[in-house]
Scaffold this active site. Structure first.
Site, PDB file in Angstrom:
ATOM      1  N   LYS A  37      12.851  -3.936  -4.740  1.00 36.65           N
ATOM      2  CA  LYS A  37      12.135  -3.136  -5.734  1.00 36.65           C
ATOM      3  C   LYS A  37      13.114  -2.339  -6.595  1.00 36.65           C
ATOM      4  CE  LYS A  37       9.431  -0.768  -8.056  1.00 36.65           C
ATOM      5  NZ  LYS A  37       8.378  -1.195  -8.934  1.00 36.65           N
TER       6      LYS A  37
ATOM      7  N   CYS B  54       9.748   4.691 -13.703  1.00 35.41           N
ATOM      8  CA  CYS B  54      10.304   3.641 -12.836  1.00 35.41           C
ATOM      9  C   CYS B  54      11.771   3.395 -13.155  1.00 35.41           C
ATOM     10  CB  CYS B  54       9.501   2.365 -13.025  1.00 35.41           C
ATOM     11  SG  CYS B  54       7.740   2.636 -12.905  1.00 35.41           S
TER      12      CYS B  54
ATOM     13  N   ASP C 160      -8.024   9.907  -3.279  1.00 27.02           N
ATOM     14  CA  ASP C 160      -7.144  10.679  -4.159  1.00 27.02           C
ATOM     15  C   ASP C 160      -7.414  12.161  -3.933  1.00 27.02           C
ATOM     16  OD1 ASP C 160      -5.480   9.644  -6.880  1.00 27.02           O
ATOM     17  OD2 ASP C 160      -5.878  11.796  -6.714  1.00 27.02           O
TER      18      ASP C 160
HETATM   19  N1  SAJ Z   1      13.107  -0.636 -22.870  1.00 29.53           N
HETATM   20  C1  SAJ Z   1      14.134  -0.766 -23.786  1.00 29.53           C
HETATM   21  N2  SAJ Z   1      14.570  -2.014 -24.110  1.00 29.53           N
HETATM   22  C2  SAJ Z   1      14.011  -3.127 -23.566  1.00 29.53           C
HETATM   23  C3  SAJ Z   1      12.986  -2.989 -22.622  1.00 29.53           C
HETATM   24  C4  SAJ Z   1      12.552  -1.730 -22.289  1.00 29.53           C
HETATM   25  O1  SAJ Z   1      14.654   0.225 -24.309  1.00 29.53           O
HETATM   26  O2  SAJ Z   1      14.459  -4.227 -23.946  1.00 29.53           O
HETATM   27  C5  SAJ Z   1      12.632   0.687 -22.502  1.00 29.53           C
HETATM   28  C6  SAJ Z   1      11.144   0.897 -22.765  1.00 29.53           C
HETATM   29  O3  SAJ Z   1      10.915   1.264 -24.095  1.00 29.53           O
HETATM   30  C7  SAJ Z   1      10.806   1.987 -21.767  1.00 29.53           C
HETATM   31  C8  SAJ Z   1      11.709   1.662 -20.579  1.00 29.53           C
HETATM   32  O4  SAJ Z   1      12.729   0.831 -21.081  1.00 29.53           O
HETATM   33  O5  SAJ Z   1      11.135   3.260 -22.257  1.00 29.53           O
HETATM   34  C9  SAJ Z   1      11.022   0.978 -19.413  1.00 29.53           C
HETATM   35  O6  SAJ Z   1      10.064   0.045 -19.893  1.00 29.53           O
HETATM   36  P1  SAJ Z   1       9.849  -1.381 -19.245  1.00 29.53           P
HETATM   37  O7  SAJ Z   1       8.810  -2.068 -20.037  1.00 29.53           O
HETATM   38  O8  SAJ Z   1      11.139  -2.099 -19.132  1.00 29.53           O
HETATM   39  O9  SAJ Z   1       9.395  -1.089 -17.755  1.00 29.53           O
HETATM   40  P2  SAJ Z   1       8.307  -0.136 -17.067  1.00 29.53           P
HETATM   41  O10 SAJ Z   1       9.030   1.107 -16.624  1.00 29.53           O
HETATM   42  O11 SAJ Z   1       7.092   0.037 -17.884  1.00 29.53           O
HETATM   43  O12 SAJ Z   1       7.913  -1.018 -15.790  1.00 29.53           O
HETATM   44  C10 SAJ Z   1       8.949  -1.419 -14.899  1.00 29.53           C
HETATM   45  C11 SAJ Z   1       8.800  -2.920 -14.638  1.00 29.53           C
HETATM   46  N3  SAJ Z   1       9.990  -3.402 -13.927  1.00 29.53           N
HETATM   47  C12 SAJ Z   1      10.669  -4.478 -14.348  1.00 29.53           C
HETATM   48  O13 SAJ Z   1      10.376  -5.096 -15.346  1.00 29.53           O
HETATM   49  C13 SAJ Z   1      11.822  -4.906 -13.506  1.00 29.53           C
HETATM   50  C14 SAJ Z   1       7.520  -3.186 -13.837  1.00 29.53           C
HETATM   51  O14 SAJ Z   1       7.450  -4.552 -13.477  1.00 29.53           O
HETATM   52  C15 SAJ Z   1       7.514  -2.317 -12.557  1.00 29.53           C
HETATM   53  O15 SAJ Z   1       6.327  -2.525 -11.823  1.00 29.53           O
HETATM   54  C16 SAJ Z   1       7.578  -0.863 -12.986  1.00 29.53           C
HETATM   55  O16 SAJ Z   1       8.823  -0.669 -13.688  1.00 29.53           O
HETATM   56  C17 SAJ Z   1       7.556   0.009 -11.746  1.00 29.53           C
HETATM   57  O17 SAJ Z   1       6.459   0.505 -11.438  1.00 29.53           O
HETATM   58  O18 SAJ Z   1       8.565   0.126 -11.052  1.00 29.53           O
END
Ligand code: SAJ
Length: 425
Positions: free
Chosen positions: A204, A258, A31
């Site tokens: 992805k 993401c 890093d």
């Molecule tokens: N959110 C909503 N409603 C939902 C689900 C999530 O408003 O029903 C919001 C969350 O509060 C947050 C955002 O969406 O602000 C994203 O949260 P998340 O939990 O859906 O996802 P991340 O960004 O934490 O992680 C995602 C994941 N991708 C998928 O589920 C397809 C994770 O598996 C990936 O590794 C990560 O992106 C990444 O690194 O790309």
């Protein structure tokens, strides 16, 4: 294959490096942040993730992991550096991935395995990354093989998801596909699927786009529900009883580095991307809607508001691209006073994080912006006497409405019509 170098010791790189080290490889984690390198070599993780501390202790004790500022000779290189995003052009900024390629190029020979995990637009490995290495005088297929293996682990459950989720390996030839499979199968218990580099890159981005579009649908339905006076949370719960329906949850918008970013990587080519863009727009507009709800229920201008949760989602300390930031910005632009309470996030560069009582003192409205579990257990009766006006907006559907109403609060749930009766008569 014995030695592995992991470049980028952030949310993805660090757990990956430690898991690989625990599986019998000699791992150097690299890093550019001196502080991170020093902390890790002293056995302190800069990430708060279940299981990380004990794993770090194990691999340090066994001598299979150390952190450095520069890469060194290895059989495989895993690139897990960030892909920043240019807000204006909506383009991926590949400078860190390119820089990682430059850093490893002096060490590549004999078909060295270069595995990119960072999220990049479909086609970027062949179009941008391989040429960086070839310009350095190396030959793809002879000195190195560039494989794309996207990370798919969910922050807050990283270690477990890295072990149990399926992995996709996009490889240019069978030799590199097999070499990458051997490396990942040392710690992955999910299935490993082999495909082309470009398909893996696409997978992805479309995984996160699928989620963004689904959340945008939930958010649009929430606005419609408020208009036609129903409760969208109840409607979605019932609709999801259908065996082929699974609508996600509405909320104040989509944050994180993401889902709020990756869909844009599909919008730069020649093909139409109307749905993907519309979803991004709908989700990005949700903070404006939260501000509109404050204006509907608070009868004082300018109001004092208390934002509960700066993290982009529940129970994580990451606030990158958090919708809370936009809510705060919009409120401050209108001259409102904003106080922020987030017991999970330790500190922010942008806003002071206050104690609960300080955040609500003289406030006219609490906005629950993040679904931290601790917020569900707050005692509203203790907060009410501290506030100037007792209003609460729940954008995540995590509060017990009756408890808050009993404590004297006007309770508004995002996605629930304001004139809706409590129960059917
Ligand atoms: N959110 C909503 N409603 C939902 C689900 C999530 O408003 O029903 C919001 C969350 O509060 C947050 C955002 O969406 O602000 C994203 O949260 P998340 O939990 O859906 O996802 P991340 O960004 O934490 O992680 C995602 C994941 N991708 C998928 O589920 C397809 C994770 O598996 C990936 O590794 C990560 O992106 C990444 O690194 O790309």
């Amino acid at each position: 294959m014995k030695r592995v170098c992991v470049l980028g010791l952030g949310h993805i790189g660090l757990p990956t490096a430690i898991l690989v080290a625990q599986s019998g490889y000699q791992v150097v984690g690299v890093d550019t942040d001196e502080n991170i390198v020093r902390m890790l070599n002293n056995g302190i993780s800069h990430l708060q993730e279940a299981g990380i501390d004990i794993l770090l202790e194990n691999v340090r004790n066994s001598g299979s992991f150390c952190a450095k500022k520069e890469p060194e000779e290895a059989d495989a290189y895993i690139i897990a550096v960030p892909t920043p995003f240019d807000e204006d052009s909506k383009q991926a900024d590949l400078r860190w991935v390119r820089s990682a390629m430059h850093m490893i190029s002096p060490f590549l020979r004999d078909c060295a395995l270069v595995i990119v995990e960072s999220t990049i637009p479909p086609g970027a490995s062949e179009r941008v990354l391989v040429p960086v290495l070839e310009t350095a005088g190396l030959k793809s297929g002879k000195d190195f093989n560039l494989v794309y293996c996207p990370e798919r682990a969910m922050p807050s459950n990283l270690v477990s998801e890295m072990v149990y989720n399926d992995r996709i390996i996009g490889a240019p030839n069978k030799t590199s596909a097999n070499a990458a499979r051997t490396l990942y199968s040392s710690f992955v218990k999910g299935a490993i699927h082999i495909t082309t580099v470009r398909t893996a890159e696409m997978c992805k981005v479309i995984e996160n786009t699928y989620r963004d579009v689904n959340i945008a649908l939930a958010n649009e339905l929430a606005l419609i529900a408020e208009d036609v006076q129903i409760d969208i949370w109840q409607a979605i719960e019932l609709a999801n009883k259908h065996p082929r329906v699974n609508i996600l949850r509405p909320g104040p918008g989509v944050g994180g580095h993401c889902i709020a970013v990756d869909p844009w990587f599909l919008c730069t080519g020649n093909a139409p991307s109307d749905l993907v863009r519309a979803a991004r727009t709908i989700n990005d507009r949700m903070p404006d809607h939260v501000i509109a709800i404050v204006k509907q229920i608070v009868n004082i201008d300018p109001p004092n508001i208390a934002v509960f949760g700066i993290a982009y989602k529940g129970n994580v300390d990451d606030y990158r691209q958090s919708p809370s930031l936009r809510i705060i910005e919009l409120a401050e632009d209108q001259g409102w006073s904003v106080k922020v309470y987030d017991p999970i996030v330790k500190k922010t560069r942008d806003y002071p994080l206050l104690k609960l009582e300080e955040a609500v003192r003289d406030s006219d409205c609490i906005i629950i912006a993040t679904d931290h579990d601790v917020f569900s257990n707050i005692n509203p009766t203790a907060l009410a006497p501290l506030m100037r006006h007792t209003n609460v907006i729940d954008t995540r559907n995590i509060l017990d409405k009756e408890k808050w109403q009993k404590a004297g609060f006007t309770h508004r749930l995002l996605g629930r019509g304001a004139k809706l009766a409590n129960e059917i008569s």
